[in-house]
Structure formats: C-alpha cells, structure tokens
Design a protein around this motif. Structure first.
Motif, PDB file in Angstrom:
ATOM      1  N   LYS A 110       0.833  -1.204   0.000  1.00  0.00           N
ATOM      2  CA  LYS A 110       0.000   0.000   0.000  1.00  0.00           C
ATOM      3  C   LYS A 110       0.868   1.256   0.000  1.00  0.00           C
ATOM      4  CE  LYS A 110      -4.033   2.080   2.225  1.00  0.00           C
ATOM      5  NZ  LYS A 110      -5.016   1.983   3.339  1.00  0.00           N
ATOM      6  N   ALA A 111       1.980   1.227   0.737  1.00  0.00           N
ATOM      7  CA  ALA A 111       2.891   2.362   0.782  1.00  0.00           C
ATOM      8  C   ALA A 111       3.465   2.654  -0.600  1.00  0.00           C
ATOM      9  CB  ALA A 111       4.019   2.090   1.782  1.00  0.00           C
ATOM     10  N   VAL A 112       3.866   1.601  -1.307  1.00  0.00           N
ATOM     11  CA  VAL A 112       4.412   1.755  -2.659  1.00  0.00           C
ATOM     12  C   VAL A 112       3.359   2.364  -3.578  1.00  0.00           C
ATOM     13  CG1 VAL A 112       5.206   0.478  -4.703  1.00  0.00           C
ATOM     14  CG2 VAL A 112       6.134  -0.067  -2.439  1.00  0.00           C
ATOM     15  N   LYS A 113       2.128   1.864  -3.457  1.00  0.00           N
ATOM     16  CA  LYS A 113       1.026   2.348  -4.297  1.00  0.00           C
ATOM     17  C   LYS A 113       0.766   3.830  -4.074  1.00  0.00           C
ATOM     18  CE  LYS A 113      -3.878   1.283  -5.119  1.00  0.00           C
ATOM     19  NZ  LYS A 113      -5.007   0.433  -4.656  1.00  0.00           N
ATOM     20  N   VAL A 114       0.693   4.243  -2.822  1.00  0.00           N
ATOM     21  CA  VAL A 114       0.422   5.650  -2.499  1.00  0.00           C
ATOM     22  C   VAL A 114       1.576   6.535  -2.967  1.00  0.00           C
ATOM     23  CG1 VAL A 114       0.121   7.296  -0.603  1.00  0.00           C
ATOM     24  CG2 VAL A 114      -1.134   5.149  -0.582  1.00  0.00           C
ATOM     25  N   ASN A 115       2.807   6.078  -2.770  1.00  0.00           N
ATOM     26  CA  ASN A 115       3.968   6.851  -3.197  1.00  0.00           C
ATOM     27  C   ASN A 115       3.951   7.066  -4.713  1.00  0.00           C
ATOM     28  OD1 ASN A 115       6.816   7.433  -4.067  1.00  0.00           O
ATOM     29  ND2 ASN A 115       7.203   7.260  -1.871  1.00  0.00           N
ATOM     30  N   GLU A 116       3.697   5.997  -5.451  1.00  0.00           N
ATOM     31  CA  GLU A 116       3.656   6.117  -6.915  1.00  0.00           C
ATOM     32  C   GLU A 116       2.548   7.083  -7.350  1.00  0.00           C
ATOM     33  OE1 GLU A 116       4.410   3.373  -9.749  1.00  0.00           O
ATOM     34  OE2 GLU A 116       5.717   2.059  -8.613  1.00  0.00           O
ATOM     35  N   GLN A 117       1.430   7.045  -6.658  1.00  0.00           N
ATOM     36  CA  GLN A 117       0.326   7.938  -7.012  1.00  0.00           C
ATOM     37  C   GLN A 117       0.686   9.394  -6.761  1.00  0.00           C
ATOM     38  OE1 GLN A 117      -3.034   6.389  -4.831  1.00  0.00           O
ATOM     39  NE2 GLN A 117      -3.237   4.592  -6.138  1.00  0.00           N
ATOM     40  N   PHE A 118       1.409   9.670  -5.669  1.00  0.00           N
ATOM     41  CA  PHE A 118       1.810  11.046  -5.402  1.00  0.00           C
ATOM     42  C   PHE A 118       2.819  11.542  -6.448  1.00  0.00           C
ATOM     43  CE2 PHE A 118       4.358  14.300  -3.036  1.00  0.00           C
ATOM     44  CZ  PHE A 118       3.362  15.257  -2.959  1.00  0.00           C
ATOM     45  N   GLN A 119       3.644  10.629  -6.953  1.00  0.00           N
ATOM     46  CA  GLN A 119       4.602  11.028  -7.996  1.00  0.00           C
ATOM     47  C   GLN A 119       3.866  11.523  -9.247  1.00  0.00           C
ATOM     48  OE1 GLN A 119       7.638  11.282  -6.975  1.00  0.00           O
ATOM     49  NE2 GLN A 119       7.150  10.139  -5.103  1.00  0.00           N
ATOM     50  N   LEU A 120       2.698  10.954  -9.536  1.00  0.00           N
ATOM     51  CA  LEU A 120       1.899  11.426 -10.680  1.00  0.00           C
ATOM     52  C   LEU A 120       1.475  12.876 -10.472  1.00  0.00           C
ATOM     53  CD1 LEU A 120      -0.456   8.354 -11.319  1.00  0.00           C
ATOM     54  CD2 LEU A 120       1.721   8.853 -12.424  1.00  0.00           C
TER      55      LEU A 120
END
Length: 500
Positions: A80-90
């Motif tokens: 979940k942490a990886v998912k949220v981080n990638e989304q913030f990069q967008l």
C-alpha cells in the motif's frame, strides 16, 4: 422562478482540488470541449481543499505508518505504501508540467519541502519501526530514509518533541527529507484561475439541486442561483460530481445502479494550532505517530509544520468529532437524508460492526481542552495551553458499502470513484489520501469515462506525466530522473531544505 436550459460538453460539480485537476487535464487533452463548473460557495477550494480543513501532507507513505502492516511472520507488507507513493509522484509530475508550461506560477506558494518522520515509543513499536524502515529503505521509492533510536540524534531531528521528555522506554524515528507540505487550497485556486483564463465557465453561489437523465442520453443538472433565486437547467454529455462530502447525496439523485447500496458516515475534525513564533521555530517536519489500539486509521496523531500564506505554524491532531453534516457548510439533515431503502441494511450492518469507531467518537467528543493538551504533551512534553488554539477542520464522509471481503456494511477508508457503466457520469467519494493523489484518481475517472479517447490522448498524457502507465518501483532510474526534475520544477531541490 424562471427556468433556463443550457447545453455544454462537461459539467464539474464542486470547485475543489478534484474538479480543478480533472478540468486542467481535460483542457490540455481536449481544449475544444466546453466546461462549466458549479460551486455553491462564493469561491474555489472552500471545503475539503481549504488549507485549514486538511493536514496539508503530501501523502507519499514516507511517514504514515498505517500504509504498512506487519504480517503474522513478522515481515512488513509495504504494497500500500508503494502504491500511495507512486500515485503522489503522478501529482508531482502534473504540477511540474503546469509550472514549466507557465500555466500556473510560483509553486512555492502551494508546495514546500518539509521532512516527513514517523515516531514511536515502546519496545514493540520500535521493533516494528526498525523492520518498517529496513523494508522500505530497500525500495527505490524510499531511498534516503533514515532511522534512529539514539535520543541524541532525535534531539537534532525533533528538538521540540524531545525537550523535557522522560526516556523511560525506547523511542525511535524515521526521517525522509524529501517530504512535502502542500497547500491544497492555494493549488485549487491557482488551477481554477488557469481554467477561467482558458474559457472554463465558473459559476459560484450556484447550488446543484438535482441530476437526472434526459431522453436523448444527456444529463440534466438543475442548479439554483443563490444570488438571484433563479433555477437553471444545464445539460451535458459528461458530469463529474466532485463535491466532497456532498457527492453522495448528488450521486443518489442520479439513480444509476452503481449508486445503490452505498452509504456514508460523516466525521468532523479538530486540530490544535500554534502560532507562537518561538515555539514554531523549534520544529520542522511532519511527525506521524501510531494510532492507538482500537482507533481507526484516520485517528493517527501527527505534529505538522504548515505553511499557509507563507506563514509557518504548527498543527497537531486530528481530534475526531461528530456532526450529521456531510459538508462543513452543509445541513444537519444530510445524514438522515442519505439513508434510502436500498442502503438502509448496509447502514444498519455498519452500525453493528463499527462499535469500536462509535466508542472512539464518543470518547473524542468528551475530550476537554485540557485532555486535548494532554494528548499533545505526549508529543511535546513542555506544551503550554496558552500557545495553542482549536481550529475546526473539514468534514469527511467515510464510504460504507457491501464488499466481498468485508460483507455488508463495510467501512471504507480510501478514495473511491463511482461511475455509470456507460461512463457518462462519475462521482468521487471518500477521504484520505484524497487530494495528494488527485491526478491518479482523475486519470482513473478518464480511463473509466473516456476509454474511446485514451489512445489518442496517450502521447499528451505521457508528456504531462512521464511515468503514466509505468511502474516506478520497477524502473528506479526513471524514478530518480522524475524525482529530480519535479523537485527542480517545484522548487523542492536540496538547497531548499535548509531553513533558518
């Protein structure tokens, strides 16, 4: 009362960060489309997006421990942490594109570099944090994270928190300097100013009263002009309901099958705010603790450096409260009015299953000012009551729905898009991480609602958001390139991390 009917391509309901983001994306991809925005308040970003109505954290899982969990074998699940981080990069990429294209200016007015930290006490929690750090720091998205359980090092990182602290149990923290403080209110206003300059019709003090399907497949939106009392009927091929907590009642009016069996439970929030410059200057960072046993994820205590109107302050919370309103500027009848025959059982099941949440809310409602200060002193032992005041934050509506995994009446803690099967209408429900992942969420809306255009838009989307369709965790060199370029565009480079 007069009735005026007008036709357009796109209607955006609510002038918050989500509508602003979707409108900005569509203006780049289909500049010829006509867009109208309806907002019942007098200006943009006055509800959930308003700077004092949210914590202003650029949620990227650098400090929020509820995005990782401990498995039965002791290992840490960071998916979940990886998912949220990638989304913030967008989001960072799209904001950078807007800045580099001179579509918005002065990024320092809405985003600033602020270290993100996690802080825990007790042997068991320190062991968890150490494992959390080891697992995350091996991931390309979390390079640069530091860990320390040395009180002397922690005094350097968080002097205000360590001063006067009795160290009768282990304490530890992680620290990542690439975290951010985001003023989503300022960002929202910038985006709508840009849209207004590009012929998007902004209608403030216009309250949407009804939404229904017309015989020719369009959506008719019935709008009340608060100032002149007129009722206007506007039709559009596509409608986005981005009204924060007010989205659920409007979604229910559409009568689409996807709107059934969904309920909402409102939770209000309070923060303690310090504006004493002497205290404020002793702390620099967003420090997240761990939710107490039995408390819901939205209750994670945190002490945040905030920049609002370029003034630095400290914010601590959240403290939960209850109001039947779905919006801060809503009605006391919102909750009752949202209960329909199709979601009654869903709501009743939720009430039976969420006794822990009910107990937590009751406890929070009973907190006195001194009790809130006692909770603050768990973070800042020497905190003085006269330095802190209560600020009422935004209203959030937690989604309740029937799911395969959780059964009837399952409380959802994320952000959720509900759209018609033909993609002609979509609504955004839910809360955190919300605004931080607005670009990801609006791309999801576009993929669901404009699938016939996505192929022709793909080149432009990748120009705006280079990692679109690519996993950054699987492409660490691309992540480094993007992280460096967005830091430069948004004035978040290393030299910006030094504050007097």
């Amino acid at each position: 009362m007069s009735s005026i009917q007008k036709k357009t391509d796109i209607i955006l309901i609510g002038a918050g960060v989500m509508s602003a983001t979707l409108g900005s994306l569509l203006k780049e991809l289909a500049p010829e489309w006509k867009i109208k925005v309806f907002e019942k308040l007098e200006k943009a970003g006055e509800e959930s997006s308003k700077e004092w109505n949210n914590a202003g954290t650029g949620h990227s899982a650098l400090c929020e421990l509820n995005y990782t969990s401990e498995k039965s074998d002791g290992s840490i699940d960071i998916s979940k942490a990886v998912k949220v981080n990638e989304q913030f990069q967008l989001s960072r990429q799209f904001w950078s594109y807007l800045v580099k294209s001179n579509l918005i200016r002065n990024p320092e007015d809405f985003i600033k570099p602020v270290p993100h930290m996690s802080l825990v006490q007790g042997e068991k929690n320190v062991t968890f944090l150490k494992n959390h750090f080891k697992t995350l720091s091996n991931n390309p998205l979390f390079q640069g994270m530091e860990f320390s359980d040395d009180p002397e090092k922690l005094k350097e990182w968080i002097p205000l928190i360590m001063e006067g602290r009795t160290l009768n149990e282990p304490i530890a923290a992680t620290k990542t300097d690439s975290g951010t403080d985001v003023n989503f209110g300022a960002l929202t206003r910038m985006l709508f100013d840009h849209l207004k300059d590009n012929n998007v019709e902004m209608n403030y003090k216009h309250a949407v009263k009804d939404i229904k399907r017309t015989s020719d497949g369009l959506w008719e939106v019935k709008v009340h002009d608060v100032e002149n009392g007129k009722t206007e009927c506007h039709t559009a091929k596509f409608v986005f309901i981005g009204g924060g907590g007010g989205s659920l009642p409007l979604l229910q009016k559409t009568n689409i099958p996807e709107s059934k069996h969904i309920g909402g439970f409102p939770v209000s929030g309070l923060f303690l705010v310090c504006n004493n410059p002497e205290v404020v200057e002793q702390h620099h960072g967003k420090v997240y603790g761990k939710a107490k046993v039995g408390a819901p994820p939205m209750s994670v205590p945190h002490l945040d450096t905030r920049y609002i109107d370029n003034k630095k302050s400290l914010l601590f919370g959240p403290f939960a409260g209850f109001s039947p309103k779905f919006l801060k500027n809503g009605s006391n009848l919102d909750l009752i009015g949202s209960i329909k025959p199709d979601n009654l059982l869903t709501m009743l099941y939720a009430g039976a299953k969420e006794m822990a949440l009910t107990k937590y809310l009751i406890q929070q409602l009973m907190l006195s000012s001194e009790k809130r200060m006692e909770e603050l002193r768990e973070f800042i032992p020497n905190a003085k009551s006269e330095d802190w005041e209560v600020v009422v934050a935004g209203q959030r509506v937690q989604v309740i729905k029937d799911t395969e995994a959780g059964g009837k009446g399952t409380l959802q803690f994320g952000t959720e898009v509900v759209s018609a099967s033909d993609g002609s209408i979509a609504a955004l429900l839910g809360a955190s991480p919300g605004a931080s992942t607005a670009v990801h969420v609006m791309l999801e809306v576009m993929e669901k609602c404009f699938p016939q255009h996505m192929k022709e838009w793909e080149t432009k989307i990748k120009e705006m958001i280079p990692s679109y369709g690519v996993s950054l965790v699987e492409n660490p060199s691309l992540f480094q390139e993007i992280h460096t370029s967005t830091a430069e565009a948004l004035c978040l480079s290393e030299r910006e991390l030094v504050y007097s």
